[in-house]
Design a protein around this motif. Sequence first.
Motif, PDB file in Angstrom:
ATOM      1  N   THR A 103     -37.632  33.976 -33.100  1.00 15.71           N
ATOM      2  CA  THR A 103     -38.683  34.826 -32.551  1.00 15.71           C
ATOM      3  C   THR A 103     -39.829  34.867 -33.552  1.00 15.71           C
ATOM      4  O   THR A 103     -39.623  34.674 -34.753  1.00 15.71           O
ATOM      5  CB  THR A 103     -38.167  36.248 -32.290  1.00 15.71           C
ATOM      6  N   GLU A 104     -41.023  35.111 -33.067  1.00 19.14           N
ATOM      7  CA  GLU A 104     -42.175  35.227 -33.950  1.00 19.14           C
ATOM      8  C   GLU A 104     -42.834  36.581 -33.746  1.00 19.14           C
ATOM      9  O   GLU A 104     -43.066  36.994 -32.617  1.00 19.14           O
ATOM     10  CB  GLU A 104     -43.184  34.112 -33.658  1.00 19.14           C
ATOM     11  N   PRO A 105     -43.107  37.302 -34.858  1.00 17.72           N
ATOM     12  CA  PRO A 105     -42.849  36.929 -36.253  1.00 17.72           C
ATOM     13  C   PRO A 105     -41.421  37.248 -36.663  1.00 17.72           C
ATOM     14  O   PRO A 105     -40.778  38.113 -36.084  1.00 17.72           O
ATOM     15  CB  PRO A 105     -43.830  37.825 -37.010  1.00 17.72           C
ATOM     16  N   THR A 106     -40.951  36.561 -37.704  1.00 17.95           N
ATOM     17  CA  THR A 106     -39.610  36.811 -38.219  1.00 17.95           C
ATOM     18  C   THR A 106     -39.482  36.265 -39.628  1.00 17.95           C
ATOM     19  O   THR A 106     -40.451  35.742 -40.194  1.00 17.95           O
ATOM     20  CB  THR A 106     -38.546  36.187 -37.286  1.00 17.95           C
ATOM     21  N   GLY A 108     -38.983  33.953 -42.652  1.00 22.09           N
ATOM     22  CA  GLY A 108     -39.431  32.576 -42.719  1.00 22.09           C
ATOM     23  C   GLY A 108     -38.385  31.544 -43.071  1.00 22.09           C
ATOM     24  O   GLY A 108     -38.581  30.349 -42.804  1.00 22.09           O
ATOM     25  N   ALA A 111     -36.885  28.894 -40.348  1.00 25.21           N
ATOM     26  CA  ALA A 111     -37.675  27.688 -40.096  1.00 25.21           C
ATOM     27  C   ALA A 111     -37.608  26.732 -41.272  1.00 25.21           C
ATOM     28  O   ALA A 111     -37.529  25.506 -41.084  1.00 25.21           O
ATOM     29  CB  ALA A 111     -39.125  28.066 -39.797  1.00 25.21           C
ATOM     30  N   GLN A 123     -39.750  28.450 -30.515  1.00 26.65           N
ATOM     31  CA  GLN A 123     -40.224  29.788 -30.827  1.00 26.65           C
ATOM     32  C   GLN A 123     -40.479  30.611 -29.566  1.00 26.65           C
ATOM     33  O   GLN A 123     -40.925  30.082 -28.551  1.00 26.65           O
ATOM     34  CB  GLN A 123     -41.516  29.716 -31.646  1.00 26.65           C
ATOM     35  N   LEU A 125     -42.441  34.322 -28.777  1.00 28.54           N
ATOM     36  CA  LEU A 125     -43.247  35.400 -29.343  1.00 28.54           C
ATOM     37  C   LEU A 125     -42.649  36.745 -28.945  1.00 28.54           C
ATOM     38  O   LEU A 125     -42.237  36.947 -27.792  1.00 28.54           O
ATOM     39  CB  LEU A 125     -44.682  35.299 -28.825  1.00 28.54           C
ATOM     40  N   ASN A 154     -36.226  43.805 -38.057  1.00 23.82           N
ATOM     41  CA  ASN A 154     -36.950  42.553 -38.206  1.00 23.82           C
ATOM     42  C   ASN A 154     -37.840  42.556 -39.449  1.00 23.82           C
ATOM     43  O   ASN A 154     -38.359  43.584 -39.862  1.00 23.82           O
ATOM     44  CB  ASN A 154     -37.801  42.307 -36.959  1.00 23.82           C
ATOM     45  N   VAL A 321     -49.557  36.018 -40.097  1.00 19.27           N
ATOM     46  CA  VAL A 321     -48.341  35.907 -39.290  1.00 19.27           C
ATOM     47  C   VAL A 321     -48.643  36.356 -37.858  1.00 19.27           C
ATOM     48  O   VAL A 321     -49.458  37.253 -37.635  1.00 19.27           O
ATOM     49  CB  VAL A 321     -47.216  36.770 -39.907  1.00 19.27           C
ATOM     50  N   SER A 322     -47.974  35.747 -36.892  1.00 19.34           N
ATOM     51  CA  SER A 322     -48.172  36.102 -35.481  1.00 19.34           C
ATOM     52  C   SER A 322     -48.056  37.601 -35.248  1.00 19.34           C
ATOM     53  O   SER A 322     -47.132  38.253 -35.763  1.00 19.34           O
ATOM     54  CB  SER A 322     -47.138  35.382 -34.609  1.00 19.34           C
TER      55      SER A 322
END
Length: 348
Positions: A103-106, A108, A111, A123, A125, A154, A321-322
Motif C-alpha cells: 500500500t502507498e504510503p508505507t 520503504g 519495496a 501498489q 494507494l 502504518n 511520499v504519496s
Amino acid sequence: MKGKSFIDIRTLVRKNILTMKPYSSARDEFKGEAEVFLDANENPYPTPYNRYPDPLQKEVKEKLAALKGVDASQIFLGNGSDEAIDLLIRAFCEPNHDSILITEPTYGMYAVCADVNAVNIQQVLLTPEFDLDLDAFPNAFDATTKIIFLCSPNNPTGNLLSRDKIIEVLNRFYGLVVIDEAYIDFSNSRSFVQELKKYPNLVVLQTFSKAWGLAGLRLGMCFASEEIISILNKIKYPYNVNIRTQELSLEALENAYKKDIWVDEILNQRDKLIKALKGLKIVDKVYPTDSNFILVRVQDANATYRYLTDNKIIVRDRSRVSLCYNCLRITVGTPEENETLIKALKQL
C-alpha cells in the motif's frame, strides 16, 4: 469466506527452496548437554564471546512464546524485521516473475527488498484517511502476487488500518498476508498474532526496536505457522542473531514491566506534543496516530526541515511520499526533547 485452513503453504514456496538442502551448523547437529566443544573450530579461550550463539535462539523464543501466547516453533527471530521481510520475499517469490503488493504510503523496506530480489512491486494507494481501499485491491494483484504487506500501525502515517478490512484481505487473498506490527504496543488494538491458527497464510512482524527500546540490538520478531517458520529457518544465515543480542533480549523479556512503563510515558508525551503542535501557526494538520510518532502537515515541509536541522533537531521529511505532501514525521521524544522542538517551531 471463513479462514482458509485448507491452504497448502508448500504451493506458494519457490520450488528450489522446497528441494534445497539447508546448511547444517555444528550447533544444529548436536542436541543435548556437553562439556567439551571441539566441533566448530572456535577459539577455546573465553573472551567471553568465543563460542557461536544458539542458531535458533531457543531460550529467547521460549520466553517470547510465553509472553505472546504462541508456540516457540511459530517464532522466527532475525537481524531486525528487515531480515524477515527479505527472507519472506526470497522464499516465496520467484525472481523476475512473481510480485509483492504494497500500500502507498508505507514502510520503504518492502519495496527495497523486492528490488534486491528482482521481484515485481504492485501498489495500491490508501484512501485520503490512510485506510485500505478494498475496491482497488482486485485490480491491483494478479496470479503472480505472492505476498501482500500491510503495515499497521502504518509508517509514515501512524494510524491503524481497519481491522475488518485486513480480515477481508486475509479471507480473499491466497498468498501470504504479512502484517507489520512494529508499533502495535503504542495502540489500543490487539495483535493479529492471536489469529495465526485461523489464517494459515498470515505472518505477523514485530520488533524489539520500538517499545522495547532495543533498536541498537537489531532484533526482529516474525510470527507465523510452524510450516512458514521452518522455511525461513531453512534459508537464514546459520548464526543470524549474536550472543549479546540474545542475552540482552532475554534480560528485557524478564523485565517486561519496564517496556510498559516506557510506553505509558511515551503515550503521555504524545498527547502533550499533539496539543502543542496543534497550537502552532505553521501547522496545518496533525493526523491521528496509534504509534510513537506523529505525522504533521506544515506550510512548507522542506523549509521547516532545513530550519530544524540548522538547530540540530532531526525529524523526517515525508513530503515526497504519496498522500503526505508538506508532511513531517515527528518521533515522540523525552519531555526535554519535545520541549526543545516546540520552542524551535514557535520561532517560525
